[in-house]
Design a protein around this motif. Structure first.
Motif, mmCIF file in Angstrom:
data_model
loop_
_atom_site.group_PDB
_atom_site.id
_atom_site.type_symbol
_atom_site.label_atom_id
_atom_site.label_comp_id
_atom_site.label_asym_id
_atom_site.label_seq_id
_atom_site.Cartn_x
_atom_site.Cartn_y
_atom_site.Cartn_z
ATOM 1 N N LEU A 148 -0.823 3.083 48.984
ATOM 2 C CA LEU A 148 -1.766 2.181 48.603
ATOM 3 C C LEU A 148 -0.980 1.518 47.452
ATOM 4 O O LEU A 148 0.075 2.152 46.738
ATOM 5 N N PRO A 149 -1.475 0.291 46.922
ATOM 6 C CA PRO A 149 -0.698 -0.312 45.614
ATOM 7 C C PRO A 149 -1.008 0.671 44.453
ATOM 8 O O PRO A 149 -1.920 1.256 44.485
ATOM 9 N N MET A 161 -7.310 16.970 54.558
ATOM 10 C CA MET A 161 -7.926 15.954 54.396
ATOM 11 C C MET A 161 -7.214 15.029 53.178
ATOM 12 O O MET A 161 -6.786 15.607 52.206
ATOM 13 N N ASN A 162 -6.955 13.791 53.480
ATOM 14 C CA ASN A 162 -6.615 12.803 52.506
ATOM 15 C C ASN A 162 -7.328 12.728 51.242
ATOM 16 O O ASN A 162 -8.457 12.673 51.393
ATOM 17 N N ALA A 163 -6.747 12.942 49.959
ATOM 18 C CA ALA A 163 -7.402 12.951 48.869
ATOM 19 C C ALA A 163 -8.401 11.554 48.422
ATOM 20 O O ALA A 163 -9.533 11.750 48.121
ATOM 21 N N SER A 164 -7.936 10.552 48.896
ATOM 22 C CA SER A 164 -8.804 9.430 48.843
ATOM 23 C C SER A 164 -9.909 9.328 49.636
ATOM 24 O O SER A 164 -11.134 8.956 49.203
ATOM 25 N N LYS A 165 -9.830 10.148 50.952
ATOM 26 C CA LYS A 165 -10.884 10.154 52.118
ATOM 27 C C LYS A 165 -12.104 10.939 51.124
ATOM 28 O O LYS A 165 -13.137 10.790 51.112
ATOM 29 N N GLU A 166 -11.516 12.140 50.596
ATOM 30 C CA GLU A 166 -12.348 13.110 50.042
ATOM 31 C C GLU A 166 -13.052 12.416 48.780
ATOM 32 O O GLU A 166 -14.399 12.846 48.827
ATOM 33 N N ILE A 167 -12.567 11.750 48.081
ATOM 34 C CA ILE A 167 -13.113 11.206 47.045
ATOM 35 C C ILE A 167 -14.113 10.276 47.541
ATOM 36 O O ILE A 167 -15.256 10.085 47.007
ATOM 37 N N VAL A 211 -4.282 3.952 40.700
ATOM 38 C CA VAL A 211 -4.735 4.365 39.550
ATOM 39 C C VAL A 211 -6.205 4.551 39.356
ATOM 40 O O VAL A 211 -6.904 5.411 38.677
ATOM 41 N N LYS A 212 -6.889 3.661 40.083
ATOM 42 C CA LYS A 212 -8.514 3.614 40.137
ATOM 43 C C LYS A 212 -8.772 4.956 40.844
ATOM 44 O O LYS A 212 -9.567 5.807 40.498
ATOM 45 N N LEU A 213 -8.238 5.120 41.789
ATOM 46 C CA LEU A 213 -8.296 6.622 42.654
ATOM 47 C C LEU A 213 -8.001 7.702 41.767
ATOM 48 O O LEU A 213 -9.194 8.735 41.621
ATOM 49 N N SER A 214 -7.192 7.538 40.907
ATOM 50 C CA SER A 214 -6.887 8.899 39.924
ATOM 51 C C SER A 214 -8.092 9.056 38.876
ATOM 52 O O SER A 214 -8.493 9.964 38.547
#
Length: 67
Positions: free
Chosen positions: A39-40, A1-7, A45-48
């Motif tokens: 992603l830009p 699963m993609n980290a952004s989807k998991e978050i 940065v926001k995701l991290s």
């Protein structure tokens, strides 16, 4: 699963809500989640920051002992 989807799922957000938070289109976020687009930098940065928040250990409650 993609980290952004998991978050996104941990916070209970829709793709539209997460895309708004990241200031990207829902379609770009969707493509990112399936590994077809990046992603830009500002969105990454926001995701991290969200990932760091999730990974923080829970705060321990201090017992108040007043007499």
């Amino acid at each position: 699963m993609n980290a952004s989807k998991e978050i996104r799922q941990k916070f209970g957000l829709s793709q539209e809500q997460m895309a708004q938070y990241l200031s990207v289109s829902r379609s770009l976020l969707s493509l990112h989640e399936i590994g077809k687009r990046d992603l830009p930098t500002a969105a990454m940065v926001k995701l991290s920051e969200l990932l760091l928040f999730i990974k923080q250990p829970p705060l321990k409650k201090k017992m108040c002992t007043r007499m």
